[in-house]
Design a protein around this motif. Sequence first.
Motif, PDB file in Angstrom:
ATOM      1  N   PHE A   1       0.834  -1.214   0.000  1.00  0.00           N
ATOM      2  CA  PHE A   1       0.000   0.000   0.000  1.00  0.00           C
ATOM      3  C   PHE A   1       0.860   1.253   0.000  1.00  0.00           C
ATOM      4  O   PHE A   1       0.500   2.268  -0.597  1.00  0.00           O
ATOM      5  CB  PHE A   1      -0.921   0.021   1.225  1.00  0.00           C
ATOM      6  N   SER A   2       2.025   1.195   0.691  1.00  0.00           N
ATOM      7  CA  SER A   2       2.821   2.418   0.790  1.00  0.00           C
ATOM      8  C   SER A   2       3.500   2.743  -0.541  1.00  0.00           C
ATOM      9  O   SER A   2       3.830   3.886  -0.814  1.00  0.00           O
ATOM     10  CB  SER A   2       3.861   2.290   1.904  1.00  0.00           C
ATOM     11  N   ARG A   3       3.703   1.716  -1.391  1.00  0.00           N
ATOM     12  CA  ARG A   3       4.309   1.982  -2.701  1.00  0.00           C
ATOM     13  C   ARG A   3       3.294   2.526  -3.696  1.00  0.00           C
ATOM     14  O   ARG A   3       3.645   2.998  -4.759  1.00  0.00           O
ATOM     15  CB  ARG A   3       4.886   0.681  -3.270  1.00  0.00           C
ATOM     16  N   MET A   4       2.000   2.413  -3.337  1.00  0.00           N
ATOM     17  CA  MET A   4       0.960   2.742  -4.303  1.00  0.00           C
ATOM     18  C   MET A   4       0.728   4.242  -4.404  1.00  0.00           C
ATOM     19  O   MET A   4       0.811   4.953  -3.416  1.00  0.00           O
ATOM     20  CB  MET A   4      -0.340   2.070  -3.872  1.00  0.00           C
ATOM     21  N   GLU A   5       0.420   4.713  -5.602  1.00  0.00           N
ATOM     22  CA  GLU A   5       0.110   6.125  -5.805  1.00  0.00           C
ATOM     23  C   GLU A   5      -1.276   6.421  -5.260  1.00  0.00           C
ATOM     24  O   GLU A   5      -2.254   5.821  -5.690  1.00  0.00           O
ATOM     25  CB  GLU A   5       0.113   6.431  -7.308  1.00  0.00           C
TER      26      GLU A   5
ATOM     27  N   LEU B   1      -4.698  -2.732  -7.785  1.00  0.00           N
ATOM     28  CA  LEU B   1      -3.344  -2.178  -7.781  1.00  0.00           C
ATOM     29  C   LEU B   1      -2.446  -2.934  -6.811  1.00  0.00           C
ATOM     30  O   LEU B   1      -1.241  -3.021  -6.995  1.00  0.00           O
ATOM     31  CB  LEU B   1      -3.376  -0.700  -7.389  1.00  0.00           C
ATOM     32  N   ALA B   2      -3.056  -3.489  -5.754  1.00  0.00           N
ATOM     33  CA  ALA B   2      -2.262  -4.172  -4.729  1.00  0.00           C
ATOM     34  C   ALA B   2      -2.077  -5.653  -5.059  1.00  0.00           C
ATOM     35  O   ALA B   2      -1.635  -6.419  -4.216  1.00  0.00           O
ATOM     36  CB  ALA B   2      -2.941  -4.019  -3.373  1.00  0.00           C
ATOM     37  N   ARG B   3      -2.428  -6.061  -6.280  1.00  0.00           N
ATOM     38  CA  ARG B   3      -2.401  -7.480  -6.604  1.00  0.00           C
ATOM     39  C   ARG B   3      -1.066  -8.163  -6.336  1.00  0.00           C
ATOM     40  O   ARG B   3      -1.048  -9.260  -5.753  1.00  0.00           O
ATOM     41  CB  ARG B   3      -2.830  -7.701  -8.054  1.00  0.00           C
ATOM     42  N   PRO B   4       0.075  -7.565  -6.706  1.00  0.00           N
ATOM     43  CA  PRO B   4       1.341  -8.263  -6.432  1.00  0.00           C
ATOM     44  C   PRO B   4       1.516  -8.570  -4.948  1.00  0.00           C
ATOM     45  O   PRO B   4       1.896  -9.698  -4.590  1.00  0.00           O
ATOM     46  CB  PRO B   4       2.410  -7.277  -6.900  1.00  0.00           C
ATOM     47  N   SER B   5       1.196  -7.600  -4.087  1.00  0.00           N
ATOM     48  CA  SER B   5       1.360  -7.842  -2.643  1.00  0.00           C
ATOM     49  C   SER B   5       0.359  -8.879  -2.150  1.00  0.00           C
ATOM     50  O   SER B   5       0.673  -9.682  -1.272  1.00  0.00           O
ATOM     51  CB  SER B   5       1.164  -6.553  -1.859  1.00  0.00           C
ATOM     52  N   LEU B   6      -0.859  -8.844  -2.705  1.00  0.00           N
ATOM     53  CA  LEU B   6      -1.858  -9.834  -2.308  1.00  0.00           C
ATOM     54  C   LEU B   6      -1.390 -11.239  -2.658  1.00  0.00           C
ATOM     55  O   LEU B   6      -1.510 -12.167  -1.853  1.00  0.00           O
ATOM     56  CB  LEU B   6      -3.195  -9.557  -2.998  1.00  0.00           C
TER      57      LEU B   6
END
Lengths: 287, 260
Positions: B153-157, B182-187
Motif C-alpha cells: 500500500f505504501s508503494r501505491m500512488e 493495484l495491490a495485486r502483487p502484494s496480495l
Amino acid sequence: MLRRIPPYWILLSPGLLILLLVFVVPLGRLLVLSFYRTDPSGAMQAAFAMEQYIRFFSDPFYMQMLWRSVYIGIIVSFVCLVLGYSLAYGVARARPERRFMLLMLIALPLLTSAVIRNFGWIIILGRKGILNETLIAIGLISQPLDLLYTPAGVIIALVHVMLPYMVLVLYSVLEGLDRNLESAASNLGASGPKVFWFVTLPLSMPGIIAGTLLVFSITLSFFVTPSLVGGAKVKLMATEIYNQTINMLNWPYASAMGVILLVTMLLVTGLYKRILNRRGPKGVNLG
Amino acid sequence: MKRKFPLLTAVNTLIYLFIMAPLLVIVISSFNPGEYLVFPPEGFSLKWYEAVLTGGKYTEPFWNSIKLAVATTAVALPVGTMAAYAIQRFEFRFKQALLSLFLSPLVIPTLLFGIGLLIFFSSLGVQMFFMRLLLAHIVLIVPYVIRTMLAGFSRMERSVEEASIVLGASPVRTFFLVTLPLARPSLLASAFLSLVLSFDELVIALFLTGPGITTLPMTIYSDIQFNLSPSLAAISSIIIAGTVLVGLIGILMTKRSGRT
C-alpha cells in the motif's frame, strides 16, 4: 448508523478480535499460570507464588540448560553473521541480472520447512553419514566424529535454518550502500582490506545488528532442530519446555520456564543493543 | 571498473553447497531401491514415490495440511489486508501501538504461544482440534500479511484512488475497483507466504492437535525420530519440489503483475 463508527475501526476490528482472544488472553493465562503451585501429586493449584521460579533458579541443572541455550544462540548468530555477510556481499557485488537468481538460491530453502532440512542433516551427520565417510575416505580423520545428538550438530543444523534470514537482512543494507564512498576511500589510497574495515563494515552496521538480533531471538526458542538433531542428549530450554508441557504435564513449571526464556531473550538483546549503541559508529540508528 | 573477488567467490560457492546439501541428500536418497535409508543410494528406483503417491500413511495428513493452509489463507488474507489498509491510510490515536500489537506474534516465541493456547483451550474445554489449529495459524499468519500489504500500500500512488473518489465512486467501490487491483502483487505474495508457512508449521500443531487430526509436518517429524525410511525421503522430496515450485510461481507472478 454505521457511519458514526470511523472506517478504520471497522477495518481493524476482525484482526483485533482474533488477536485479543487467541493471542493476548492465552499469553496472559500463561503468565498467571507460571505463579501457580504444583502440589506433590503433580496437580496444579491456583496461587500467587514464586515456587516455579525458585525451583528453576535454585537448580544447577536448569541454570546450565539456560546458559547452554544462550551460548548456542550466540554461536549460531556469529557463524550466521560471518557466512551471511560473505554471501550478501557476493550477491550485492554480482552483476544485477545474476543477483535475482543468487537470492532465490538462498531464499528458496527458507521456504522449505525446517523439519525437512533437519532430516537432511540427520542423513549427513550420522556416524555412518556421508560427512564422516568422506572425511575418512580422504584421510582427514580415522574415527567417525560424533556430530548427531551433540551441540556441534545442533549448531550446524541451526546455522543452516537461520542463514537465509541473516542474508536477507544484510543484503537489503549492502544493496543500498553508496558505492561512491568505497571508491573515494580507495582513490584516496586505502587498500582493499582497509576500505572494507573502515568504510563498508561500519556502514553496514545496522544490518549486522538487525541480523544478529533476529537470528539470536529466533534461535533461542527454536524447537525443531534441538529436538531432532539434538535429541534427548542435548538438553535446551525449548525442548525441556516441550517435555514439561506434553510429557510431565507440569504446566505451571513449563509456563515459568517459558517466561524465563522470553525475559532472557529480551535481556540479552537489550544489553547487546546498548553495548553496540555506545561503542558503535556515530550515525548508526537501530530504528 | 570491474573488480573480481576470486576468494569471495570460492568461499561463497562452498556456502551455497552448504545451503543445498541437506536438500540434495534427501532427494538423492529417495531413489534408493532398498528398504533402508542409505546414502549414496545403491541403485535407482521410483518405487518409494509410487508407494507414497498411491496411498499410505502420508495421504491423510497431507490433505489435512492442505485444508489447514487454505482455510488459514482464506481468513488471514482479508483480515490482514483490512488491518494494513486501515494503518496505512488513516490517521488515528495509538496507531503505532496497534501496529506493534498486530506484529507481536512475530516477536513472541511460537513455543510460548503454543503452551498458552494449549492451557487456554483446555481450560475452556475446546475439543475441536481443526478449529484450534486454524485459529492459532491465523494469529501466526496475519502479521506476515500485514507486513507485506503495508509495504504494498505504501508503494501505491494515492492519486489514483483520489481520482476515483473525485470522479464519484464511493470509498468502498474505490477500494474494490482501484485499490485491490493495484495491490495485486502484494496480495499474491501474501497468499503464497501464508500457504507455505501454514503448510509447514509444526510447533503449534504439536501442542494443539489431538486424536483424529495429524498434519503432514507432524507425521514427518515423528517418522524422522522413530522410522527413518526411503518413503520418508520420497515424501520430503515431493514437498521440497512443491515448495520450490509454489515459490517460483509466486515470485514470477508477483514480478509480472508488478510490472504492468
